[in-house]
Design a protein around this motif. Structure first.
Motif, PDB file in Angstrom:
ATOM      1  N   LEU A  76       0.826  -1.204   0.000  1.00  9.02           N
ATOM      2  CA  LEU A  76       0.000   0.000   0.000  1.00  9.02           C
ATOM      3  C   LEU A  76       0.860   1.254   0.000  1.00  9.02           C
ATOM      4  O   LEU A  76       0.584   2.218  -0.720  1.00  9.02           O
ATOM      5  CB  LEU A  76      -0.922   0.009   1.225  1.00  9.02           C
ATOM      6  CG  LEU A  76      -2.078  -0.967   1.191  1.00  9.02           C
ATOM      7  CD1 LEU A  76      -2.832  -0.936   2.509  1.00  9.02           C
ATOM      8  CD2 LEU A  76      -3.018  -0.666   0.049  1.00  9.02           C
ATOM      9  N   ARG A  77       1.914   1.260   0.787  1.00  9.02           N
ATOM     10  CA  ARG A  77       2.802   2.428   0.827  1.00  9.02           C
ATOM     11  C   ARG A  77       3.489   2.647  -0.522  1.00  9.02           C
ATOM     12  O   ARG A  77       3.686   3.769  -0.949  1.00  9.02           O
ATOM     13  CB  ARG A  77       3.829   2.279   1.948  1.00  9.02           C
ATOM     14  CG  ARG A  77       3.214   2.413   3.322  1.00  9.02           C
ATOM     15  CD  ARG A  77       4.232   2.193   4.433  1.00  9.02           C
ATOM     16  NE  ARG A  77       3.594   2.099   5.707  1.00  9.02           N
ATOM     17  CZ  ARG A  77       3.191   3.129   6.443  1.00  9.02           C
ATOM     18  NH1 ARG A  77       3.369   4.338   6.007  1.00  9.02           N
ATOM     19  NH2 ARG A  77       2.612   2.938   7.604  1.00  9.02           N
ATOM     20  N   LYS A  78       3.831   1.569  -1.194  1.00 13.45           N
ATOM     21  CA  LYS A  78       4.451   1.686  -2.514  1.00 13.45           C
ATOM     22  C   LYS A  78       3.475   2.319  -3.506  1.00 13.45           C
ATOM     23  O   LYS A  78       3.843   3.221  -4.260  1.00 13.45           O
ATOM     24  CB  LYS A  78       4.904   0.321  -3.019  1.00 13.45           C
ATOM     25  CG  LYS A  78       5.606   0.370  -4.356  1.00 13.45           C
ATOM     26  CD  LYS A  78       6.089  -0.995  -4.780  1.00 13.45           C
ATOM     27  CE  LYS A  78       6.788  -0.889  -6.123  1.00 13.45           C
ATOM     28  NZ  LYS A  78       7.245  -2.180  -6.603  1.00 13.45           N
ATOM     29  N   ILE A  79       2.235   1.861  -3.487  1.00 16.24           N
ATOM     30  CA  ILE A  79       1.210   2.451  -4.350  1.00 16.24           C
ATOM     31  C   ILE A  79       1.081   3.936  -4.046  1.00 16.24           C
ATOM     32  O   ILE A  79       1.034   4.774  -4.949  1.00 16.24           O
ATOM     33  CB  ILE A  79      -0.150   1.740  -4.155  1.00 16.24           C
ATOM     34  CG1 ILE A  79      -0.101   0.331  -4.725  1.00 16.24           C
ATOM     35  CG2 ILE A  79      -1.283   2.542  -4.806  1.00 16.24           C
ATOM     36  CD1 ILE A  79      -1.285  -0.530  -4.331  1.00 16.24           C
ATOM     37  N   PHE A  80       1.043   4.263  -2.766  1.00 14.92           N
ATOM     38  CA  PHE A  80       0.905   5.662  -2.353  1.00 14.92           C
ATOM     39  C   PHE A  80       2.076   6.508  -2.850  1.00 14.92           C
ATOM     40  O   PHE A  80       1.892   7.566  -3.434  1.00 14.92           O
ATOM     41  CB  PHE A  80       0.787   5.723  -0.831  1.00 14.92           C
ATOM     42  CG  PHE A  80       0.580   7.097  -0.302  1.00 14.92           C
ATOM     43  CD1 PHE A  80       1.607   7.774   0.329  1.00 14.92           C
ATOM     44  CD2 PHE A  80      -0.635   7.720  -0.449  1.00 14.92           C
ATOM     45  CE1 PHE A  80       1.418   9.045   0.823  1.00 14.92           C
ATOM     46  CE2 PHE A  80      -0.833   8.994   0.037  1.00 14.92           C
ATOM     47  CZ  PHE A  80       0.202   9.653   0.680  1.00 14.92           C
ATOM     48  N   ARG A  81       3.292   6.017  -2.664  1.00 14.63           N
ATOM     49  CA  ARG A  81       4.485   6.763  -3.102  1.00 14.63           C
ATOM     50  C   ARG A  81       4.501   6.974  -4.601  1.00 14.63           C
ATOM     51  O   ARG A  81       4.966   7.985  -5.095  1.00 14.63           O
ATOM     52  CB  ARG A  81       5.758   6.036  -2.680  1.00 14.63           C
ATOM     53  CG  ARG A  81       6.137   6.233  -1.239  1.00 14.63           C
ATOM     54  CD  ARG A  81       7.561   5.747  -0.964  1.00 14.63           C
ATOM     55  NE  ARG A  81       7.829   4.426  -1.482  1.00 14.63           N
ATOM     56  CZ  ARG A  81       7.732   3.300  -0.783  1.00 14.63           C
ATOM     57  NH1 ARG A  81       7.380   3.350   0.482  1.00 14.63           N
ATOM     58  NH2 ARG A  81       7.991   2.140  -1.319  1.00 14.63           N
ATOM     59  N   GLU A  82       4.008   5.994  -5.355  1.00 15.05           N
ATOM     60  CA  GLU A  82       4.039   6.093  -6.810  1.00 15.05           C
ATOM     61  C   GLU A  82       2.896   6.936  -7.370  1.00 15.05           C
ATOM     62  O   GLU A  82       2.956   7.352  -8.520  1.00 15.05           O
ATOM     63  CB  GLU A  82       4.043   4.701  -7.429  1.00 15.05           C
ATOM     64  CG  GLU A  82       5.341   3.965  -7.152  1.00 15.05           C
ATOM     65  CD  GLU A  82       5.375   2.558  -7.708  1.00 15.05           C
ATOM     66  OE1 GLU A  82       4.399   2.147  -8.369  1.00 15.05           O
ATOM     67  OE2 GLU A  82       6.374   1.867  -7.478  1.00 15.05           O
TER      68      GLU A  82
END
Length: 149
Positions: A76-82
């Motif tokens: 989820l954090r990766k999706i958010f960062r991207e």
């Protein structure tokens, strides 16, 4: 029906040591819930139940520890960062700017991250409005966003 059955499963494993799926089916049956082995197996997978060694030396079903679910948070954090390209704060509101078409993905990721003091989110095409509990919560969240970048 499914949510009631799964809630009952979580209640049962919190109250007693259940070693096998057959024991779990029997415990559910005693509470008026009929289930097949295949359905129960799917429930165990969806609830992310694992077996651990009980004090008696036998194995029992338990809910997975939070650490074992951290892979979900990482994704989820990766999706958010991207998705997010910038952010701003206006009192208790945090405004996120995303790449076109990705505001819903960012808002959904945030909704599933259990962000403390997040009251709600509204997403458009490339903008997300986050309502925080108060101004201080908004500022703390912006510091967390900075850490994610």
């Amino acid at each position: 029906m499914k949510s009631n059955r799964q809630a009952m499963i979580l209640e049962l494993i919190a109250q007693q040591d259940i070693e096998t799926q057959n024991q779990m089916m029997e415990a559910l049956r005693q509470r008026g819930i009929k289930s097949t082995q295949a359905t129960l197996s799917r429930d165990i997978k969806e609830l992310r139940l694992v077996k651990e060694l009980s004090p008696s030396g036998a194995y029992r079903y338990v809910a997975a520890a939070r650490d074992e679910l951290s892979d979900y948070d990482v994704r989820l954090r990766k999706i958010f960062r991207e998705c997010v390209i910038s952010y701003g704060i206006a009192q208790n509101l945090v405004v996120l700017r995303t790449l076109p078409g990705l505001a819903n993905a960012a808002a959904s990721a945030l909704d599933n991250m259990s962000v403390p003091d997040l009251v709600g989110s509204i997403a458009g095409d490339d903008t997300v409005f986050l309502a925080m509990k108060d101004n201080e919560s908004a500022e703390l969240f912006c510091h967390a966003i900075e850490a994610m970048f």
